[in-house]
Design a protein around this motif. Structure first.
Motif, mmCIF file in Angstrom:
data_model
loop_
_atom_site.group_PDB
_atom_site.id
_atom_site.type_symbol
_atom_site.label_atom_id
_atom_site.label_comp_id
_atom_site.label_asym_id
_atom_site.label_seq_id
_atom_site.Cartn_x
_atom_site.Cartn_y
_atom_site.Cartn_z
ATOM 1 N N LEU A 1 60.840 27.050 20.387
ATOM 2 C CA LEU A 1 60.537 28.416 19.566
ATOM 3 C C LEU A 1 59.392 28.132 18.971
ATOM 4 N N HIS A 2 58.514 29.001 19.066
ATOM 5 C CA HIS A 2 57.076 28.846 18.390
ATOM 6 C C HIS A 2 56.842 30.290 17.565
ATOM 7 N N ILE A 3 56.703 29.813 16.073
ATOM 8 C CA ILE A 3 56.428 30.906 15.261
ATOM 9 C C ILE A 3 54.933 30.740 14.893
ATOM 10 N N THR A 4 54.212 31.766 15.383
ATOM 11 C CA THR A 4 52.603 31.509 15.126
ATOM 12 C C THR A 4 52.277 32.127 13.684
ATOM 13 N N ASN A 5 51.112 32.205 13.649
ATOM 14 C CA ASN A 5 50.506 32.372 12.202
ATOM 15 C C ASN A 5 50.899 34.039 11.936
ATOM 16 N N GLY A 6 51.582 34.332 10.685
ATOM 17 C CA GLY A 6 51.737 35.646 10.383
ATOM 18 C C GLY A 6 53.013 36.043 10.964
ATOM 19 N N ALA A 7 53.568 35.451 12.000
ATOM 20 C CA ALA A 7 54.792 36.186 12.582
ATOM 21 C C ALA A 7 56.078 35.619 11.683
ATOM 22 N N THR A 8 57.225 36.350 11.973
ATOM 23 C CA THR A 8 58.425 36.169 11.278
ATOM 24 C C THR A 8 59.547 35.935 12.356
ATOM 25 N N ALA A 9 60.432 34.926 12.004
ATOM 26 C CA ALA A 9 61.750 34.658 12.945
ATOM 27 C C ALA A 9 62.827 35.005 11.893
ATOM 28 N N ASP A 10 63.362 35.948 12.051
ATOM 29 C CA ASP A 10 64.690 36.247 11.158
ATOM 30 C C ASP A 10 65.862 35.774 11.681
ATOM 31 N N LEU A 11 66.175 34.648 11.445
ATOM 32 C CA LEU A 11 67.499 33.531 12.204
ATOM 33 C C LEU A 11 68.766 33.786 11.419
ATOM 34 N N GLY A 12 68.463 34.319 9.880
ATOM 35 C CA GLY A 12 69.390 34.211 9.081
ATOM 36 C C GLY A 12 70.714 34.940 9.186
ATOM 37 N N THR A 13 70.696 35.962 9.909
ATOM 38 C CA THR A 13 71.906 36.998 10.151
ATOM 39 C C THR A 13 72.284 36.744 11.579
ATOM 40 N N HIS A 14 71.827 35.609 12.170
ATOM 41 C CA HIS A 14 72.293 35.436 13.695
ATOM 42 C C HIS A 14 73.673 34.753 13.623
ATOM 43 N N GLY A 15 74.324 34.729 14.812
ATOM 44 C CA GLY A 15 75.518 33.597 14.768
ATOM 45 C C GLY A 15 74.980 32.391 15.072
ATOM 46 N N THR A 16 75.106 31.890 16.097
ATOM 47 C CA THR A 16 74.713 30.553 16.478
ATOM 48 C C THR A 16 73.065 30.577 17.088
ATOM 49 N N VAL A 17 72.343 29.516 16.476
ATOM 50 C CA VAL A 17 70.890 29.617 16.931
ATOM 51 C C VAL A 17 70.719 28.007 17.307
ATOM 52 N N ASN A 18 70.569 27.997 18.786
ATOM 53 C CA ASN A 18 70.310 26.668 19.524
ATOM 54 C C ASN A 18 68.927 26.606 20.195
ATOM 55 N N VAL A 19 68.291 25.713 19.794
ATOM 56 C CA VAL A 19 66.699 25.633 20.352
ATOM 57 C C VAL A 19 66.437 24.159 20.613
ATOM 58 N N GLY A 20 65.600 24.138 21.711
ATOM 59 C CA GLY A 20 65.135 22.512 21.979
ATOM 60 C C GLY A 20 64.192 21.967 20.852
ATOM 61 N N GLY A 21 63.570 22.870 20.120
ATOM 62 C CA GLY A 21 62.490 22.407 19.134
ATOM 63 C C GLY A 21 62.012 23.436 18.286
ATOM 64 N N ILE A 22 61.403 23.444 17.333
ATOM 65 C CA ILE A 22 60.708 24.801 16.594
ATOM 66 C C ILE A 22 59.346 23.957 16.299
ATOM 67 N N ARG A 23 58.410 25.207 16.378
ATOM 68 C CA ARG A 23 56.961 24.729 16.168
ATOM 69 C C ARG A 23 56.438 26.089 15.194
ATOM 70 N N ASN A 24 56.272 25.693 14.028
ATOM 71 C CA ASN A 24 55.811 26.710 13.149
ATOM 72 C C ASN A 24 54.117 26.441 12.801
ATOM 73 N N THR A 25 53.559 27.462 13.067
ATOM 74 C CA THR A 25 51.881 27.353 12.961
ATOM 75 C C THR A 25 51.566 28.653 11.888
ATOM 76 N N GLY A 26 52.348 28.639 10.887
ATOM 77 C CA GLY A 26 51.888 29.656 9.994
ATOM 78 C C GLY A 26 52.759 30.683 9.712
ATOM 79 N N GLY A 27 53.776 30.869 10.464
ATOM 80 C CA GLY A 27 54.736 31.881 10.408
ATOM 81 C C GLY A 27 55.919 31.613 9.373
ATOM 82 N N SER A 28 56.886 32.445 9.393
ATOM 83 C CA SER A 28 57.903 32.331 8.537
ATOM 84 C C SER A 28 59.183 32.218 9.260
ATOM 85 N N ILE A 29 60.129 31.596 8.799
ATOM 86 C CA ILE A 29 61.711 31.625 9.179
ATOM 87 C C ILE A 29 62.521 31.866 8.078
ATOM 88 N N SER A 30 63.576 32.997 8.269
ATOM 89 C CA SER A 30 64.253 33.347 7.326
ATOM 90 C C SER A 30 65.821 33.447 7.898
#
Length: 283
Positions: free
Chosen positions: A254-283
């Motif tokens: 899961l790649h979150i690029t510069n300026g992007a937002t991944a709103d994962l806080g209200t999800h149920g289960t989040v399963n990813v093989g890996g996370i790459r954050n290059t200037g985005g935000s995760i909440s």
């Protein structure tokens, strides 16, 4: 605008006056469809057609009783619509794009069979009705707008991905789509706000530049490959429309690029093989 009806007695090319009449089942000799005309294939004559008309016409309709196949031998372009089958059930005809491009300015409605072949296609919207089948091109199926229903792509019939790319490039609008499932999916326009209407599955990669919103509980998203949010220059959001419970599964990164937002806080289960954050935000 004139209507033209396929009446060729034996299978053959469309670009001849021997193929067309001014009424269903009528006499041959009518002019070949040109700009502003619409072509009809009816149950009166069900021979196969090789579509070799290069002029853009208004549209084509394969009626429910037409049981032949229309195969493109050249690029085809329709200003308004392509309707493959017209009845709620019992449609038998087929449009086969083969290796040629197909461009439809507005609605593509599939109630029989649309075979995409291998070239790139562009549809104003795509509706695969119950009983209909779209065997997608192995190239790109681009959707540039939406139907009156508010859906850019609606799939109550059968969508066969054929390892092709589906690109949603719907402009500055809020639009909705149903699951394929898809092979590769791209939301390419940053002005498009896209909503899911059910659980989604993408067998390979999912890239979104426009916003992607989940609008109900249990609309789970499964991406077997990689998922990329944004393109490094947009404020793309992946989020729930409200506090719904949905699972997100990404088999790859899961790649979150510069300026992007991944709103994962209200999800149920989040399963990813890996996370790459290059200037985005995760909440």
């Amino acid at each position: 605008m004139a209507n033209r009806y396929w009446v060729r007695a034996s299978s053959g090319n469309a670009n001849t006056t021997a193929a067309w009449a001014t009424s269903a089942g009528g006499s041959t000799g009518a002019s070949v469809p040109v700009g502003g005309d619409k072509a009809f294939f009816t149950g009166d004559v069900t021979t196969d057609c090789t579509w070799d008309i290069t002029t853009e016409i208004t549209g084509v309709e394969l009626g429910a009783a037409y049981s032949g196949t229309v195969t493109q031998s050249t690029a085809a372009s329709f200003t308004y619509d392509l309707e493959v089958g017209t009845s709620a059930s019992g449609n038998n005809g087929e449009w086969d794009a083969d290796s040629s491009t197909l461009t439809v300015g507005r609605d593509t409605i599939v109630k029989a069979t649309l075979t995409g072949g291998s070239a790139n296609h562009s549809f104003g919207s795509l509706t695969i009705a119950s009983g209909g089948t779209y065997i997608a091109t192995s190239g790109t199926t681009k959707i540039t707008g939406e139907a009156a229903s508010g859906y850019c792509i609606q799939t109550t019939g059968t969508f066969t991905h054929n390892k092709g790319l589906v690109e949603i490039d719907a402009g500055a609008r809020i639009t909705e789509g149903q699951n394929g499932p898809y092979w590769d999916l791209l939301l390419s326009d940053p002005d498009t706000d896209f909503y899911t209407s059910e659980t989604w599955e993408i067998y390979n990669n999912f890239d979104l530049v426009g916003d992607f919103d989940v609008q109900n509980n249990a609309h789970h998203i499964t991406v077997h490959g990689n998922m990329t949010i944004g393109d490094g220059s947009t404020t793309t959001r992946y989020m729930n429309a409200t506090a719904y419970t949905n699972n997100l599964t990404v088999g790859g990164t899961l790649h979150i690029t510069n300026g992007a937002t991944a709103d994962l806080g209200t999800h149920g289960t989040v399963n990813v093989g890996g996370i790459r954050n290059t200037g985005g935000s995760i909440s």
